[in-house]
Scaffold this active site. Structure first.
Site, PDB file in Angstrom:
ATOM      1  N   GLU A  87      18.321   3.299  46.179  1.00  0.00           N
ATOM      2  CA  GLU A  87      16.987   2.776  44.522  1.00  0.00           C
ATOM      3  C   GLU A  87      16.444   4.615  44.665  1.00  0.00           C
ATOM      4  O   GLU A  87      16.012   5.333  45.618  1.00  0.00           O
ATOM      5  CB  GLU A  87      16.187   1.551  45.250  1.00  0.00           C
ATOM      6  CG  GLU A  87      17.488   1.045  45.189  1.00  0.00           C
ATOM      7  CD  GLU A  87      16.635  -0.606  45.995  1.00  0.00           C
ATOM      8  OE1 GLU A  87      16.097  -1.544  45.599  1.00  0.00           O
ATOM      9  OE2 GLU A  87      16.286  -0.495  46.847  1.00  0.00           O
ATOM     10  N   CYS A 113      10.684  -1.267  60.587  1.00  0.00           N
ATOM     11  CA  CYS A 113       9.353  -1.829  60.504  1.00  0.00           C
ATOM     12  C   CYS A 113       9.517  -2.934  59.837  1.00  0.00           C
ATOM     13  O   CYS A 113      10.255  -3.776  58.612  1.00  0.00           O
ATOM     14  CB  CYS A 113       8.839  -0.648  58.761  1.00  0.00           C
ATOM     15  SG  CYS A 113       9.296   0.971  59.420  1.00  0.00           S
ATOM     16  N   GLY A 156      15.329   4.483  53.804  1.00  0.00           N
ATOM     17  CA  GLY A 156      15.062   5.424  54.929  1.00  0.00           C
ATOM     18  C   GLY A 156      13.538   5.971  55.202  1.00  0.00           C
ATOM     19  O   GLY A 156      12.797   6.199  54.693  1.00  0.00           O
ATOM     20  N   SER A 188       6.989  11.276  54.061  1.00  0.00           N
ATOM     21  CA  SER A 188       6.423  10.412  54.387  1.00  0.00           C
ATOM     22  C   SER A 188       7.427  10.522  56.032  1.00  0.00           C
ATOM     23  O   SER A 188       8.787  10.728  55.891  1.00  0.00           O
ATOM     24  CB  SER A 188       6.410   9.469  53.561  1.00  0.00           C
ATOM     25  OG  SER A 188       6.122   9.320  54.111  1.00  0.00           O
ATOM     26  N   LEU A 212       1.082   6.143  59.945  1.00  0.00           N
ATOM     27  CA  LEU A 212       1.793   5.606  60.960  1.00  0.00           C
ATOM     28  C   LEU A 212       1.136   4.222  61.580  1.00  0.00           C
ATOM     29  O   LEU A 212       1.230   3.793  61.548  1.00  0.00           O
ATOM     30  CB  LEU A 212      -0.110   6.098  61.784  1.00  0.00           C
ATOM     31  CG  LEU A 212      -0.176   6.390  63.428  1.00  0.00           C
ATOM     32  CD1 LEU A 212       0.624   7.329  63.984  1.00  0.00           C
ATOM     33  CD2 LEU A 212      -1.764   7.593  63.351  1.00  0.00           C
ATOM     34  N   CYS A 330       5.938   0.299  47.949  1.00  0.00           N
ATOM     35  CA  CYS A 330       5.903   0.497  49.049  1.00  0.00           C
ATOM     36  C   CYS A 330       6.516  -0.952  49.944  1.00  0.00           C
ATOM     37  O   CYS A 330       5.969  -1.630  49.375  1.00  0.00           O
ATOM     38  CB  CYS A 330       4.560   1.226  49.050  1.00  0.00           C
ATOM     39  SG  CYS A 330       4.279   3.038  48.993  1.00  0.00           S
TER      40      CYS A 330
HETATM   41  S1  SF4 Z   1      12.015   2.277  54.624  1.00  0.00           S
HETATM   42 FE1  SF4 Z   1       9.752   3.420  55.646  1.00  0.00          FE
HETATM   43  S2  SF4 Z   1       8.882   1.846  55.679  1.00  0.00           S
HETATM   44 FE2  SF4 Z   1      11.055   0.384  55.699  1.00  0.00          FE
HETATM   45  S3  SF4 Z   1      11.739   0.473  57.226  1.00  0.00           S
HETATM   46 FE3  SF4 Z   1      12.357   2.390  56.989  1.00  0.00          FE
HETATM   47  S4  SF4 Z   1      10.552   3.633  57.921  1.00  0.00           S
HETATM   48 FE4  SF4 Z   1      10.207   2.085  58.127  1.00  0.00          FE
END
Ligand code: SF4
Length: 340
Positions: A87, A113, A156, A188, A212, A330
């Site tokens: 995406e 996450c 990712g 990021s 963080l 996000c």
């Molecule tokens: S895409 Fe970013 S926020 Fe989502 S699980 Fe992976 S590292 Fe974590």
């Protein structure tokens, strides 16, 4: 490929090509987003024939474009040559008719996450540099204005696929590639220490954001399980090394989870870990789409945290994360169609 790589590749196959011809070919394919020949500024037919025969060019297919009517964010869903999905999001910038593209660096993500839909998918595979560039070209070619930036904040963890991400960023910032400024590219990370240290040892022109989200070790390990391999102390040391290498302030992103990560424990940990490191904070509201997911912080909670962060002397900005109605914001990317 960058022009020098294309030229060496063809020369290895006994195809003579000048550097300016290699630049012309890549500008045709990437800067102007054209597939196939002839070029507007032609190269010899033998070079066209060699490229057609030797260079593997695989399509990426746009499965869906979904526009959020509230803010104009457009989410793209792509199918790659092996069926993997990725995406990207077209983001309107404050400057009229200017856009940035949020790119995926992997199909899925290994970081897990808890506040992120991509994290619940697991990692399917890394994306190749060309698959990242192809997302950019596809989104840019449909933009009703100028695409002047790119952010690696889609699916990712970019530093988990650092070599390919670096290669893609080089191509995006090349004058015969994406032709955007290196400083308009943002990468990021959730805090992969080896990757941050690698960037510190040879700083690229792009900007780094360290997401963080908690400075308290146990809590962070629970929220971002894979990145728990590194203690917050080690992440802070890597950030300090990076800041020394590039100067200026390092941006720390903080996904605000209501009732979880905006208390005095976080501020105390930040003060202790980042003493003397110039920082800036981006606060981002969580966009968890699950019914049992995290809640957004209230205005009062957000303001109290903002005030408490004053002790660090760091600017604090609330970042808008758009496209919520189309699952483009996000933490909402999960390779699903949103319009059906
Ligand atoms: S895409 Fe970013 S926020 Fe989502 S699980 Fe992976 S590292 Fe974590």
């Amino acid at each position: 490929m960058l022009p020098t790589a294309l030229a060496s590749f063809l020369r290895e196959h006994d195809v003579a090509i000048r550097d300016d011809e290699a630049r012309r070919v890549l500008a045709h394919a990437i800067t102007r987003g054209r597939d196939g020949f002839p070029l507007e500024r032609p190269v010899p037919k033998r070079i066209e024939a060699a490229i057609a025969e030797l260079v593997d060019r695989r399509p990426i297919e746009i499965l869906e474009r979904a526009t959020d009517p509230a803010d104009g964010f457009v989410k793209y869903l792509f199918r790659l040559h092996d069926g993997a999905l990725a995406e990207a999001v077209r983001i309107p910038l404050e400057k009229k008719d200017h856009f940035s593209v949020c790119l995926s660096s992997q199909a899925g993500c290994a970081m897990g996450c808890l506040f992120c839909a991509t994290g619940r998918m697991g990692l399917e595979r890394h994306l190749e540099a060309w698959e990242i560039v192809a997302q950019f070209v596809a989104v840019r070619d449909e933009a009703p204005g100028r695409v002047s930036g790119a952010v690696f904040q889609g699916q990712g963890e970019p530093l988990h696929n650092l070599d390919r991400v670096t290669q893609a960023a080089r191509i995006l910032s090349s004058p015969c590639g994406g032709a955007i400024s290196g400083s308009a590219i943002t990468i990021s990370t959730v805090g992969l220490v080896p990757g941050i240290l690698k960037l510190a040892s040879d700083p690229p022109p792009w900007r780094l954001i360290v997401s963080l989200t908690s400075a308290v070790d146990d809590k962070r390990r629970r929220l971002i399980p894979a990145a728990g391999a590194w203690r917050v102390e080690d992440i802070a040391d890597a950030v300090r090394a990076y800041q020394r290498a590039v100067g200026g302030r390092v941006t720390i992103a903080w996904v605000l989870l209501g009732g979880v990560n905006h208390g005095p424990d976080e501020v105390e940990a930040l003060e202790r870990l980042f003493d003397g490191v110039p920082l800036r904070f981006n606060l981002i509201d969580v966009n968890d789409a699950r019914p049992d997911g995290f809640r957004r912080a209230t205005d009062a909670e957000r303001e109290a945290f903002r005030d408490a962060l004053q002790v660090l002397g760091a600017p604090v900005v609330r970042r808008y994360s758009g496209g919520v109605a189309r699952h483009a914001a996000c933490g909402m990317l999960a390779s699903t169609k949103t319009m059906s």
